[in-house]
Every structure is written in structure tokens, then in C-alpha cells.
Scaffold this motif. Structure first.
Motif, PDB file in Angstrom:
ATOM      1  N   UNK A 345     -35.574  74.683  73.133  1.00  0.00           N
ATOM      2  CA  UNK A 345     -36.243  75.978  73.021  1.00  0.00           C
ATOM      3  C   UNK A 345     -37.526  75.893  72.220  1.00  0.00           C
ATOM      4  N   UNK A 346     -37.509  75.131  71.127  1.00  0.00           N
ATOM      5  CA  UNK A 346     -38.723  74.945  70.337  1.00  0.00           C
ATOM      6  C   UNK A 346     -39.797  74.227  71.140  1.00  0.00           C
ATOM      7  N   UNK A 347     -39.386  73.265  71.952  1.00  0.00           N
ATOM      8  CA  UNK A 347     -40.344  72.540  72.786  1.00  0.00           C
ATOM      9  C   UNK A 347     -40.972  73.459  73.823  1.00  0.00           C
ATOM     10  N   UNK A 348     -40.149  74.293  74.446  1.00  0.00           N
ATOM     11  CA  UNK A 348     -40.662  75.254  75.426  1.00  0.00           C
ATOM     12  C   UNK A 348     -41.675  76.193  74.782  1.00  0.00           C
ATOM     13  N   UNK A 349     -41.319  76.744  73.630  1.00  0.00           N
ATOM     14  CA  UNK A 349     -42.233  77.642  72.917  1.00  0.00           C
ATOM     15  C   UNK A 349     -43.500  76.904  72.493  1.00  0.00           C
ATOM     16  N   UNK A 350     -43.339  75.699  71.963  1.00  0.00           N
ATOM     17  CA  UNK A 350     -44.491  74.951  71.479  1.00  0.00           C
ATOM     18  C   UNK A 350     -45.453  74.556  72.585  1.00  0.00           C
ATOM     19  N   UNK A 351     -44.935  74.207  73.760  1.00  0.00           N
ATOM     20  CA  UNK A 351     -45.810  73.852  74.876  1.00  0.00           C
ATOM     21  C   UNK A 351     -46.596  75.070  75.363  1.00  0.00           C
ATOM     22  N   UNK A 352     -45.935  76.225  75.449  1.00  0.00           N
ATOM     23  CA  UNK A 352     -46.667  77.437  75.813  1.00  0.00           C
ATOM     24  C   UNK A 352     -47.714  77.770  74.761  1.00  0.00           C
ATOM     25  N   UNK A 353     -47.368  77.576  73.508  1.00  0.00           N
ATOM     26  CA  UNK A 353     -48.299  77.835  72.407  1.00  0.00           C
ATOM     27  C   UNK A 353     -49.510  76.905  72.509  1.00  0.00           C
ATOM     28  N   UNK A 354     -49.272  75.621  72.791  1.00  0.00           N
ATOM     29  CA  UNK A 354     -50.376  74.669  72.924  1.00  0.00           C
ATOM     30  C   UNK A 354     -51.209  74.951  74.169  1.00  0.00           C
ATOM     31  N   UNK A 355     -50.571  75.471  75.221  1.00  0.00           N
ATOM     32  CA  UNK A 355     -51.308  75.775  76.451  1.00  0.00           C
ATOM     33  C   UNK A 355     -52.346  76.860  76.237  1.00  0.00           C
ATOM     34  N   UNK A 356     -52.194  77.671  75.178  1.00  0.00           N
ATOM     35  CA  UNK A 356     -53.199  78.685  74.880  1.00  0.00           C
ATOM     36  C   UNK A 356     -54.534  78.065  74.480  1.00  0.00           C
ATOM     37  N   UNK A 357     -54.536  76.784  74.179  1.00  0.00           N
ATOM     38  CA  UNK A 357     -55.759  76.069  73.823  1.00  0.00           C
ATOM     39  C   UNK A 357     -56.141  75.062  74.898  1.00  0.00           C
ATOM     40  N   UNK A 358     -55.771  75.326  76.150  1.00  0.00           N
ATOM     41  CA  UNK A 358     -56.071  74.345  77.198  1.00  0.00           C
ATOM     42  C   UNK A 358     -57.563  74.119  77.365  1.00  0.00           C
ATOM     43  N   UNK A 359     -58.362  75.173  77.179  1.00  0.00           N
ATOM     44  CA  UNK A 359     -59.809  74.997  77.291  1.00  0.00           C
ATOM     45  C   UNK A 359     -60.366  74.169  76.150  1.00  0.00           C
ATOM     46  N   UNK A 360     -59.841  74.382  74.928  1.00  0.00           N
ATOM     47  CA  UNK A 360     -60.309  73.601  73.780  1.00  0.00           C
ATOM     48  C   UNK A 360     -59.881  72.137  73.892  1.00  0.00           C
ATOM     49  N   UNK A 361     -58.669  71.912  74.383  1.00  0.00           N
ATOM     50  CA  UNK A 361     -58.207  70.535  74.576  1.00  0.00           C
ATOM     51  C   UNK A 361     -59.076  69.828  75.597  1.00  0.00           C
ATOM     52  N   UNK A 362     -59.375  70.500  76.694  1.00  0.00           N
ATOM     53  CA  UNK A 362     -60.213  69.891  77.729  1.00  0.00           C
ATOM     54  C   UNK A 362     -61.619  69.610  77.211  1.00  0.00           C
ATOM     55  N   UNK A 363     -62.150  70.499  76.402  1.00  0.00           N
ATOM     56  CA  UNK A 363     -63.521  70.337  75.911  1.00  0.00           C
ATOM     57  C   UNK A 363     -63.620  69.203  74.891  1.00  0.00           C
ATOM     58  N   UNK A 364     -62.754  69.208  73.896  1.00  0.00           N
ATOM     59  CA  UNK A 364     -62.869  68.240  72.803  1.00  0.00           C
ATOM     60  C   UNK A 364     -62.455  66.831  73.224  1.00  0.00           C
ATOM     61  N   UNK A 365     -61.532  66.718  74.183  1.00  0.00           N
ATOM     62  CA  UNK A 365     -61.109  65.396  74.629  1.00  0.00           C
ATOM     63  C   UNK A 365     -61.774  64.987  75.943  1.00  0.00           C
ATOM     64  N   UNK A 366     -62.741  65.803  76.384  1.00  0.00           N
ATOM     65  CA  UNK A 366     -63.519  65.511  77.583  1.00  0.00           C
ATOM     66  C   UNK A 366     -62.603  65.259  78.787  1.00  0.00           C
ATOM     67  N   UNK A 367     -61.683  66.203  78.989  1.00  0.00           N
ATOM     68  CA  UNK A 367     -60.749  66.122  80.097  1.00  0.00           C
ATOM     69  C   UNK A 367     -61.028  67.245  81.098  1.00  0.00           C
TER      70      UNK A 367
END
Length: 449
Positions: A345-367
């Protein structure tokens, strides 16, 4: 003490909120700003936004109180989350403390609602983003969504009624509900006592527990007072040195616009992430649009998550058949399945939480943003399954190692040679492991009534 920290943070929220209520005006009427913040002078703003700026720049200590209030709300929700995790992984939700578990789950939902409504009240650009999300979610409800949105906003979006309505919800109804739940929680603790981990005194005496005789029923006054002042001190320090919610930088809300990088509070990040990674699915049913792209992540997913969270004690009783009274806590490793479910359950919540920064992850890691989004779409299904399996194996491995040490003793590293030439290692008994393994799991006998 996580529950106590939540109570103390709530006290700070109420105290600072009472101060802010004196100066805040929940009016959406348009005025021309002429206050101390020079960059916004002459700009048409709502009276609510103007009063929030007055609190920040013209009321003595107003900005400090605003920031302490905001930090206390964040710490309150965080403390409730950690308290729920502590209760879950140690089995503190079992009889007779099932009602206490429901109190904390409800407190989490009410705290999130209070935080969201509090963010909307200043009528800044971040407030407008939250209002837009509420509008979209409400309109996605089949059949009644449009009428419900019209009733909620009192007309066209955003209208002139939403902030006054949310104001009374934020300052009166939600705090009253949370205060009542905290009072109920206090009464339940006084009735059932505090749960605790097993000690040496518990081994061999499985029937010596009574609900009213559980040690640690009332915390010492000295440590409680010290923790209260420590909580207040940390919140005051955060309010002094850590800027939060600078509404003057966001500017007043304008429909159709939103501040760059605007994101919700951390506790609402999972909702934002779910909306971001949900495919753009929309169907027509009997002439009505069914927008699954919003309905599923914004309503069905959180609804199912909190329903399972609230009903887990009943589910565990049903599947395990354990209906006894429990005053002694489990170690997480001794309940491998439950611990695995919790980590999933924590993993499910944490992945959704991290997905809120998908644009920032793509930008900073050039993905590729497309690739990052698809990663989270797959991970929210595969991640919890992998986390459950790995966690359960770790728990079983830890308990197996303890059982081996209990049977064979702890290795000392000393090797002796027998007269016939054989070599053996000297081991010593592990009394601590034996005492822990022999602890009772439920109160039994007449004393447990």
C-alpha cells in the motif's frame, strides 16, 4: 508518541487559526489593492486575497502566524499518517481498538479536506488551481456532475460563493469534527489502555492482561508537557525560517490562468499523480459523457484506497479467524503477510505521489515525458506486487533466523576439537530471542473480559 504530536499540532492549528480568523475576510468582491506590497498596487483583487496580503504584510506577526498555521497543518497530517502506519504494522487496530483505528482514518480524511479548503481560501493562483481540480472532479460524476457543480459554486465557475462556503467548512465544521474525534480517541484510550510490545514479564503469563490494567495507560505529565512545547517550538522555528505558501508571488486568481510549477500540498500529491498518468479515456453512455480520465483517478482510486484502509481490521479478522482481544503488539516481522500488504500500500501511494512530478523527472533527467508516464502506469500495478513479495520474504527470513538461533544458540566463533579429531563450534543460548518468541498474541481467560 505520534498520536500526541498530532494532537499538539492540532492545538497549534486551532490557536493560530483563531488569530487569522479575526483578520481574514472571505469575500470574493473585487477591490483595488493599495497595501504594502508594492508590485500588486493598483491590481484588481478579491477582498479575500487583499485581506490575506494584509495579514502577511500589515498585521504585526501576521506572516509568522500564517506560516506556523500552514506548517502545523502539514505536520498534523504527517503525524496522523505515521500513527496509522505504526498501528497497522504492529497490529494495534485489532480488538478492542478497532474504533480507534477508524478514528485515525477519519482524522486523515478530514485533515486532508481541511488542508485543501485552507489552501483555497486566499483566492490566489494556487487556490484557483485547486478550484479547477474540484470543478473537473465534480463534473466527471455521471448524470449529476453538472448540477452538483452548479450547486457547489452557486452558478458559473468560479462564481462569488465558493470561498465563503468553504470558509465556514474550514473554520467551523471540519475543526469541530476533528476535535470530536480526538476527544473520542482520548476516551477510547482511557477505556482500553495503551497497547504495548511484549517484554520478559509477559512470557509464560498469557492470561494476565486486563484492558484496564494495561501498563502505560496514562503518560507521565512531564514528558507530555515537554513534547508539547517541543512540538510548538519546532513549528515556530519552521514558521520563522521556512517560507511556505507565498501568495504574493502567486498573484490573484484569474480564471484560465495558473502559476508555473503550481502543485498541491504533499498529502494531495497522490491524487495529482493519478490524474497525470491516467489514459485519456472518455465514453458516451445514454447521451451522457463518462470521463474515466478524471473519474477513476480522482474519485474511484482514493475512494477505494480509504475504504480498504478503514475496513482492513474486518478483512483481517475474516481471513485469519482471529477475534480475540489483543493488548500486546506484534513485531512487523512476525506478521509477514500484513507487513507485506502494508508495504504494498505504501508503494502504491508513493508511486502515485512520485508520478505527480513526472514532468520534473523528465526535465531534470533529460528523459521522454511519454516514457516516464508509461513507467508510472506500469509501476503502480507491478510495484506493489513486487514490494509485497520482497517484504514478506524478508520477514519470513528474519523469523527463520531467530528460530534457528533459538534452537541452536548464537554462534560464538570459538572452535574446539574433540578427542576423535572432529571440530565443533561452541554456541550460547539466546534468552532474548526465546523470550520474544514466547510472547502471548492475545488476551485469554477471565481476566481479558
Amino acid at each position: 508518541m505520534f498520536g500526541e504530536i498530532a494532537v499538539y499540532a492540532f492545538v497549534v492549528v486551532i490557536a493560530t487559526g483563531a488569530f487569522l480568523t479575526v483578520f481574514f475576510d472571505p469575500d470574493m468582491a473585487q477591490v483595488t489593492y493599495d497595501g504594502s506590497y508594492v508590485p500588486l498596487r493598483g491590481v484588481p483583487v478579491s477582498r479575500a486575497y487583499e485581506s490575506a496580503l494584509e495579514i502577511s504584510f500589515d498585521v504585526r506577526g501576521g506572516l509568522l502566524v500564517r506560516q506556523i498555521h500552514h506548517w502545523a497543518a502539514l505536520i498534523f497530517i504527517a503525524a496522523v499518517c505515521v500513527q496509522l502506519m505504526r498501528m497497522f504494522f504492529t497490529g494495534a487496530f485489532r480488538r478492542p481498538r478497532g474504533a480507534n483505528w477508524l478514528v485515525w482514518v477519519t482524522l486523515l480524511m478530514l485533515g486532508m479536506a481541511a488542508g485543501l479548503t485552507g489552501t483555497i481560501l486566499p483566492d490566489d493562483m494556487l487556490s484557483g488551481g485547486s478550484l479547477g481540480l474540484i470543478q473537473g472532479v465534480t463534473q466527471s460524476i455521471p448524470v449529476i456532475g453538472t448540477r452538483l457543480t452548479f450547486w457547489l459554486f452557486g452558478g458559473d465557475f468560479p462564481g462569488d460563493n465558493i470561498i465563503p462556503r468553504l470558509y465556514w467548512l474550514h473554520v467551523l465544521l471540519l475543526p469541530a469534527g476533528m476535535a470530536g474525534l480526538l476527544a473520542l480517541r482520548r476516551r477510547l484510550v482511557r477505556r482500553h489502555g495503551h497497547s504495548r510490545f511484549a517484554g520478559k514479564a509477559d512470557s509464560g503469563r498469557p492470561g494476565r492482561f486486563r484492558a484496564g490494567a494495561v501498563p502505560g495507560r496514562a503518560a507521565a505529565m512531564g514528558p507530555a508537557v515537554a513534547l508539547f512545547f517541543a512540538t510548538c517550538g519546532v513549528l515556530a522555528l519552521l514558521g520563522t525560517v521556512a517560507q511556505v505558501n507565498p501568495i504574493w508571488q502567486y498573484g490573484p486568481y484569474r480564471p484560465g490562468a495558473i502559476s508555473a510549477g503550481a502543485v498541491p500540498g504533499w498529502y494531495m500529491g497522490f491524487l495529482d499523480g493519478a490524474v497525470r498518468i491516467m489514459p485519456n479515456w472518455e465514453f458516451g453512455v445514454a447521451g451522457h459523457p463518462l470521463t474515466l480520465a478524471v473519474l477513476v483517478p480522482a474519485l474511484l482510486v482514493p475512494g477505494a484506497f480509504f475504504t480498504v484502509l478503514a475496513g482492513y481490521p474486518a478483512l483481517e479478522r475474516r481471513f485469519t479467524g482471529d477475534r480475540g482481544l489483543h493488548h500486546v503488539l506484534d513485531r512487523p516481522r512476525d506478521a509477514a503477510t500484513r507487513t507485506g500488504v502494508g508495504v504494498a500500500g505504501m508503494t502504491f501511494y508513493g508511486l502515485l505521489w512520485a508520478a505527480a512530478a513526472n514532468d520534473q523527472i523528465a526535465y531534470h533527467f533529460e528523459l521522454s515525458l511519454y516514457a516516464v508516464t508509461w513507467f508510472f502506469r506500469i509501476a503502480v500495478f507491478a510495484g506493489p506486487v513486487l514490494a509485497y513479495g520482497l517484504t514478506r520474504r524478508i520477514c519470513l527470513g528474519l523469523t527463520y533466523r531467530e528460530e534457528e538461533a533459538k534452537r541452536h544458540g548464537r554462534e560464538t566463533g570459538r572452535i574446539v576439537m574433540s578427542p576423535d579429531g572432529g571440530f565443533t563450534e561452541i554456541t550460547e543460548p539466546v534468552a532474548a530471542v526465546a523470550a520474544i518468541s514466547a510472547r502471548p498474541t492475545a488476551a485469554t481467560g477471565s481476566d481479558a473480559v
